[in-house]
Design a protein around this motif. Structure first.
Motif, short mmCIF file in Angstrom:
data_model
loop_
_atom_site.label_atom_id
_atom_site.label_comp_id
_atom_site.label_asym_id
_atom_site.label_seq_id
_atom_site.Cartn_x
_atom_site.Cartn_y
_atom_site.Cartn_z
N LYS A 188 38.85 -7.68 -21.57
CA LYS A 188 38.29 -6.38 -20.82
C LYS A 188 38.08 -5.21 -21.76
N ASN B 98 36.73 5.31 -22.35
CA ASN B 98 35.79 5.11 -20.86
C ASN B 98 36.25 3.76 -20.43
N SER B 99 37.25 2.99 -20.81
CA SER B 99 37.55 1.99 -20.21
C SER B 99 39.22 1.91 -20.14
N GLN C 294 34.98 3.53 -16.57
CA GLN C 294 35.32 2.67 -16.02
C GLN C 294 36.80 2.31 -15.80
N ILE D 106 39.90 -3.10 -22.92
CA ILE D 106 40.63 -1.82 -22.22
C ILE D 106 41.04 -0.90 -23.44
N GLU E 284 39.85 0.35 -14.02
CA GLU E 284 39.99 -1.06 -13.75
C GLU E 284 41.56 -1.29 -12.90
#
Lengths: 330, 330
Positions: free
Chosen positions: B236, B180-181, B213, B238, B215
């Motif tokens: 972040k 989700n990232s 999410q 990730i 980015e």
DNA sequence: TATAATAAAGTAAGCGTTTGCAAAAAGTAC
DNA sequence: GTACTTTTTGCAAACGCTTACTTTATTATA
């Protein structure tokens, strides 16, 4: 499509001067009254005139173009050299005609001749080695040439290199102090001067350390060959190894890791090109550092002098090398 | 030094024919009686005559030379493209004039103009992106040009690419199913069409997977930037990342390993250039595979057609891409 | 003011090929 | 052997620019 090309003649007519005058202001040669110079300059810009390099080349017998000869377009070693050459050539406003011979020495002479017929003002020749034939061709043609990262047996041609023999010796000596089974990976060309120097460096070490076993392993260039050569290294229980090519070294590195061999604990690996690959490898690859960019730059600088017929006293430039210890050696 | 150059005139005299005839046998144009052809051919060989390409270029308005424009001589991406170009150009007997613009877009137009004044028959343009200005210049000049690995907004110029948007979307979608990232590393140029396509691909994925999410991280090209960008990635949190540049990806890979982050367990990394660096990395780098060599080859092939004024119906070639899973993704 | 120097500009001959056009040579048909 | 084609060849004008040499304009010198 633009209207057909504007020639020096068009400019001359519009400026109401002769072609000769226009030519003079374009080239900054000869005397031209400042006033006319400006007028012509202005018109040149207005019309968007750009001299035809081909015509110029024919008329003046100078093309401000140099030929760069390399065996492989996609090879970090030559690319770094080429970058040095390119940057300096830009400084002196030379254009570059690129010729790659893609491996086979066969057509090298044709490639070179094609360079000749392009009327290049000079040549920078790079390769793994240079044959006597090619060397003679270059020499006889009388066109300014400098070798970068390679040297000819006869030393007829100007060149820029490091001292391969000394560098190899240093590494070998360092290894000899710790191990008794050491290898040098060398490419399997017959007539390779650079490799020759390396072998001599090793031979010297072997002489100085007679008890140590020094081995020459022959392998091709490139990553896959490194991968392949590792088995031989393993079978022979080599403890430390020096390669020419970074890709080969990385192949060895990775093959070793993949088989669970610890580097540098169980095997030290040093390379001799120090391209930017060395940093990307894990463990980071130790290497003899050839200042490739500088070698290219120096070669090109020398070539500019040669082309201007300036005297260059030392035509066999040896640049200093370093031994850079990263993580693949202790 | 050889005696001064032998011209077509010398050959003609010796063969007791006119220059025109010699020219005809050299070029294989027009009718020549087999007998004379052989005689002339023989004399050409005996004398070692090689036509002067510059004069020929001036007289015929064809130089059989193409310009290759690239931003960086020492970059695996462009080098692989260049190799494809080079091999095909060899096939068709074109010579290559190389122009590197070294990063700054500033002097690009000058560089191009210099290519024009060299009277190149065609141009292959490679870069990270292409500005409208440059594009217009190329277009207006009317000289056959094809873009390789880059595309212009207006689609004025023929080009060879992969479908960047689709490829990005695929990768993003795949990641979205597990994490989700997710991040996309993109270079921080403003006017970059290719990057634009990538961003669009991501945007599409974002739309389809609104809970995830996505980015965008901006970073420069090259290994060091990858190293640097990792901190941001880490901060972040990730979980999966797609980069444009292999070097950047390897930077991330190595920074991660150096900090003890497991790849691909804790972070999946995929790149989008698939240069030969990908194989040398540890873990081996997964990548969208752009068939770089082929792209170069196809571009050059198309250019030959354009130069011969053959009609090329599809001037916007999209080559198929693949997603290659190696060890940096699960 | 005349005259020698010097500066500025112009003329035209290349540079080594290609190529349209014309001339010469070789075939053909009658 | 003549007239007409068709091949082969040669002639000479480009191609766009540089440059040695010449001519003309300008300035300095006496």
């Amino acid at each position: 499509m633009k209207k057909s090309t504007i020639t020096i003649y068009d400019v001359a007519k519009k400026a109401d001067v002769s072609m000769a005058t226009v030519s003079r202001v374009v080239n900054g040669t000869g005397k031209v009254k400042e006033e006319t110079r400006q007028k012509v300059q202005q018109i040149i810009e207005d019309m968007g005139y750009h001299p035809n390099a081909v015509a110029r080349g024919l008329a003046s017998q100078k093309t401000t173009t140099i030929g760069i000869f390399l065996p492989d377009l996609n090879n970090a070693y030559f690319n770094e050299l080429a970058q040095g050459i390119d940057d300096v050539s830009k400084l002196y406003n030379y254009n570059i005609i690129l010729m790659s011979s893609s491996i086979s020495h066969q057509n090298e002479k044709d490639v070179l001749r094609s360079l000749f017929s392009q009327q290049v003002d000079g040549i920078v020749y790079m390769s793994y080695d240079i044959s006597d034939e090619v060397c003679d061709l270059l020499y006889e043609k009388g066109i300014p040439t400098v070798l970068a990262g390679v040297i000819d047996y006869k030393r007829q041609l100007p060149s820029v290199n490091i001292d391969y023999k000394a560098a190899t010796f240093e590494v070998m000596e360092r290894f000899a102090q710790k191990y008794n089974s050491i290898a040098l990976v060398v490419q399997d060309k017959n007539t390779n001067v650079n490799q020759d120097f390396r072998c001599k460096g090793m031979a010297e070490a072997a002489k100085k350390y007679p008890k140590i076993q020094f081995e020459v392993i022959r392998a091709g260039y490139g990553y896959e060959n490194g991968l392949a050569v590792f088995n031989e290294v393993k079978a022979k229980k080599i403890q430390a190894i020096l390669t020419t090519d970074d890709s080969v070294a990385i192949g060895i590195l990775n093959a070793a890791s993949d088989q669970g061999i610890k580097i540098p604990e169980e095997l030290e690996v040093m390379s001799a090109m120090n391209t930017k690959l060395a940093l990307m490898a894990r463990p980071e690859l130790s290497s003899i550092s050839q200042p490739l960019y500088d070698m290219g730059a120096v070669a090109m600088r020398m070539l500019t002098k040669l082309m201007k017929k300036e005297v260059v006293q030392d035509q066999q430039v040896i640049l200093p090398h370093e031994i850079i210890n990263r993580k693949s050696t202790k």
